[in-house]
Design a protein around this motif. Structure first.
Motif, PDB file in Angstrom:
ATOM      1  N   SER A 117       0.804  -1.222   0.000  1.00  0.00           N
ATOM      2  CA  SER A 117       0.000   0.000   0.000  1.00  0.00           C
ATOM      3  C   SER A 117       0.835   1.269   0.000  1.00  0.00           C
ATOM      4  O   SER A 117       0.371   2.326  -0.423  1.00  0.00           O
ATOM      5  CB  SER A 117      -0.926   0.019   1.224  1.00  0.00           C
ATOM      6  OG  SER A 117      -0.175   0.275   2.411  1.00  0.00           O
ATOM      7  N   MET A 122      -1.449   1.142   8.616  1.00  0.00           N
ATOM      8  CA  MET A 122      -2.580   0.392   8.078  1.00  0.00           C
ATOM      9  C   MET A 122      -3.260  -0.351   9.221  1.00  0.00           C
ATOM     10  O   MET A 122      -2.621  -1.094   9.963  1.00  0.00           O
ATOM     11  CB  MET A 122      -2.155  -0.610   7.009  1.00  0.00           C
ATOM     12  CG  MET A 122      -3.307  -1.511   6.533  1.00  0.00           C
ATOM     13  SD  MET A 122      -2.839  -2.645   5.199  1.00  0.00           S
ATOM     14  CE  MET A 122      -3.090  -1.544   3.794  1.00  0.00           C
ATOM     15  N   THR A 124      -7.164  -2.446  10.361  1.00  0.00           N
ATOM     16  CA  THR A 124      -8.145  -3.355   9.790  1.00  0.00           C
ATOM     17  C   THR A 124      -9.478  -3.129  10.485  1.00  0.00           C
ATOM     18  O   THR A 124      -9.560  -2.437  11.499  1.00  0.00           O
ATOM     19  CB  THR A 124      -7.751  -4.839   9.963  1.00  0.00           C
ATOM     20  OG1 THR A 124      -7.993  -5.243  11.326  1.00  0.00           O
ATOM     21  CG2 THR A 124      -6.303  -5.088   9.617  1.00  0.00           C
ATOM     22  N   GLY A 125     -10.501  -3.750   9.941  1.00  0.00           N
ATOM     23  CA  GLY A 125     -11.742  -3.846  10.678  1.00  0.00           C
ATOM     24  C   GLY A 125     -11.558  -4.765  11.876  1.00  0.00           C
ATOM     25  O   GLY A 125     -10.519  -5.408  12.042  1.00  0.00           O
ATOM     26  N   PRO A 142     -13.369   2.963   7.378  1.00  0.00           N
ATOM     27  CA  PRO A 142     -13.159   3.402   5.988  1.00  0.00           C
ATOM     28  C   PRO A 142     -11.835   2.855   5.468  1.00  0.00           C
ATOM     29  O   PRO A 142     -10.858   2.739   6.214  1.00  0.00           O
ATOM     30  CB  PRO A 142     -13.115   4.935   6.102  1.00  0.00           C
ATOM     31  CG  PRO A 142     -12.744   5.208   7.520  1.00  0.00           C
ATOM     32  CD  PRO A 142     -13.302   4.078   8.333  1.00  0.00           C
ATOM     33  N   ALA A 143     -11.793   2.504   4.184  1.00  0.00           N
ATOM     34  CA  ALA A 143     -10.612   1.836   3.639  1.00  0.00           C
ATOM     35  C   ALA A 143      -9.536   2.806   3.161  1.00  0.00           C
ATOM     36  O   ALA A 143      -8.350   2.482   3.221  1.00  0.00           O
ATOM     37  CB  ALA A 143     -11.029   0.923   2.488  1.00  0.00           C
ATOM     38  N   ASP A 144      -9.913   3.977   2.696  1.00  0.00           N
ATOM     39  CA  ASP A 144      -8.946   4.838   2.027  1.00  0.00           C
ATOM     40  C   ASP A 144      -8.479   5.976   2.931  1.00  0.00           C
ATOM     41  O   ASP A 144      -9.132   6.325   3.921  1.00  0.00           O
ATOM     42  CB  ASP A 144      -9.548   5.413   0.748  1.00  0.00           C
ATOM     43  CG  ASP A 144     -10.723   6.336   1.042  1.00  0.00           C
ATOM     44  OD1 ASP A 144     -11.778   5.832   1.491  1.00  0.00           O
ATOM     45  OD2 ASP A 144     -10.588   7.552   0.852  1.00  0.00           O
ATOM     46  N   ALA A 201      -4.252   3.739   5.641  1.00  0.00           N
ATOM     47  CA  ALA A 201      -5.093   2.786   4.904  1.00  0.00           C
ATOM     48  C   ALA A 201      -5.683   1.799   5.899  1.00  0.00           C
ATOM     49  O   ALA A 201      -5.206   1.670   7.019  1.00  0.00           O
ATOM     50  CB  ALA A 201      -4.278   2.046   3.843  1.00  0.00           C
ATOM     51  N   ASN A 202      -6.732   1.128   5.484  1.00  0.00           N
ATOM     52  CA  ASN A 202      -7.345   0.074   6.284  1.00  0.00           C
ATOM     53  C   ASN A 202      -7.651  -1.139   5.400  1.00  0.00           C
ATOM     54  O   ASN A 202      -7.998  -0.983   4.218  1.00  0.00           O
ATOM     55  CB  ASN A 202      -8.668   0.537   6.906  1.00  0.00           C
ATOM     56  CG  ASN A 202      -8.491   1.180   8.265  1.00  0.00           C
ATOM     57  OD1 ASN A 202      -7.710   0.716   9.080  1.00  0.00           O
ATOM     58  ND2 ASN A 202      -9.228   2.257   8.512  1.00  0.00           N
ATOM     59  N   LEU A 203      -7.545  -2.310   5.965  1.00  0.00           N
ATOM     60  CA  LEU A 203      -8.110  -3.521   5.366  1.00  0.00           C
ATOM     61  C   LEU A 203      -9.468  -3.720   5.989  1.00  0.00           C
ATOM     62  O   LEU A 203      -9.571  -3.866   7.214  1.00  0.00           O
ATOM     63  CB  LEU A 203      -7.222  -4.749   5.662  1.00  0.00           C
ATOM     64  CG  LEU A 203      -5.952  -4.925   4.870  1.00  0.00           C
ATOM     65  CD1 LEU A 203      -5.244  -6.198   5.330  1.00  0.00           C
ATOM     66  CD2 LEU A 203      -6.228  -4.990   3.390  1.00  0.00           C
ATOM     67  N   PRO A 204     -10.541  -3.720   5.205  1.00  0.00           N
ATOM     68  CA  PRO A 204     -11.872  -3.795   5.825  1.00  0.00           C
ATOM     69  C   PRO A 204     -12.164  -5.140   6.459  1.00  0.00           C
ATOM     70  O   PRO A 204     -13.028  -5.226   7.309  1.00  0.00           O
ATOM     71  CB  PRO A 204     -12.813  -3.545   4.629  1.00  0.00           C
ATOM     72  CG  PRO A 204     -12.013  -3.923   3.432  1.00  0.00           C
ATOM     73  CD  PRO A 204     -10.597  -3.627   3.749  1.00  0.00           C
TER      74      PRO A 204
END
Length: 204
Positions: A117, A122, A124-125, A142-144, A201-204
């Motif tokens: 990324s 980063m 995650t959910g 949110p992912a972005d 960033a996130n990993l959902p």
């Protein structure tokens, strides 16, 4: 092969956990870390002046594959984490708390996505868990980057601290965790400070 006296290669990641008087939860959290299918990491635990059985549990973990940093007196989560950052052997830090759990493929899924990324942080959910370990509702994120920053400035912490991987250099460049926040909000404060120029960033 490395020559005599060569420094050992640092691990791909440091799993950083800080605990104080966490004996009731710590064995399950540590077991989840030690069960990871991705193996190229060090497990660094910081004992924040515990008075219960936490030190004994952490000593047993150190005999397996962990390292333990002991603070003689409680200094709060922010200072405990800063102490861990100073001792970590990898620039990639993965967080987890003593009352958390995670699946065995957490690192195998998170680390490649994090490096691909280009993000500094980063997350995650997650799902909430009852004291008896029953999974409860999901916590969406949110992912972005833009969505995460909008959420932060609306007062919502969209980078769930126990889920994150981050670049140690980026966190230290922004001053690390602020010791003013001894027991809460230290992560939210850090993300807001980093939002000026870091990427999320996130990993959902």
């Amino acid at each position: 092969p490395a020559g005599a006296g060569a420094m050992p290669r640092p691990p791909a990641a440091t799993e950083l956990l800080a605990a104080r008087d966490a004996a009731g939860w710590l064995p399950e959290a540590a077991a989840a870390i030690l069960a990871q299918t991705f193996r190229d990491f060090e497990f660094l635990a910081v004992d924040d002046g515990s008075r219960d059985d936490t030190p004994r549990i952490l000593r047993a973990l150190a005999d397996l594959r962990g390292r333990v940093l002991t603070l003689p007196e409680p200094r709060g989560l922010a200072e405990a984490l800063n102490a861990g950052l100073a001792e970590a052997r990898s620039d990639t830090i993965v967080r987890m708390d003593a009352d958390d759990a995670c699946p065995p493929d957490r690192l195998a899924r998170l680390l490649p996505a994090f490096h691909a990324s280009g993000a500094d942080v980063m997350g995650t959910g997650a799902r909430l868990m009852s004291p008896r370990g029953r999974l409860l509702e999901a916590v969406p994120v949110p992912a972005d980057h833009d969505g995460i920053v909008r959420a932060l400035f609306a007062g919502r912490n969209a980078l769930l601290h126990p889920t994150v991987a981050f670049r140690r250099e980026a966190v230290l460049r922004h001053g690390g965790y602020d010791p003013f926040f001894r027991e809460g909000s230290q992560d939210f404060d850090l993300w807001v400070r980093m939002s000026r120029d870091a990427r999320f960033a996130n990993l959902p």
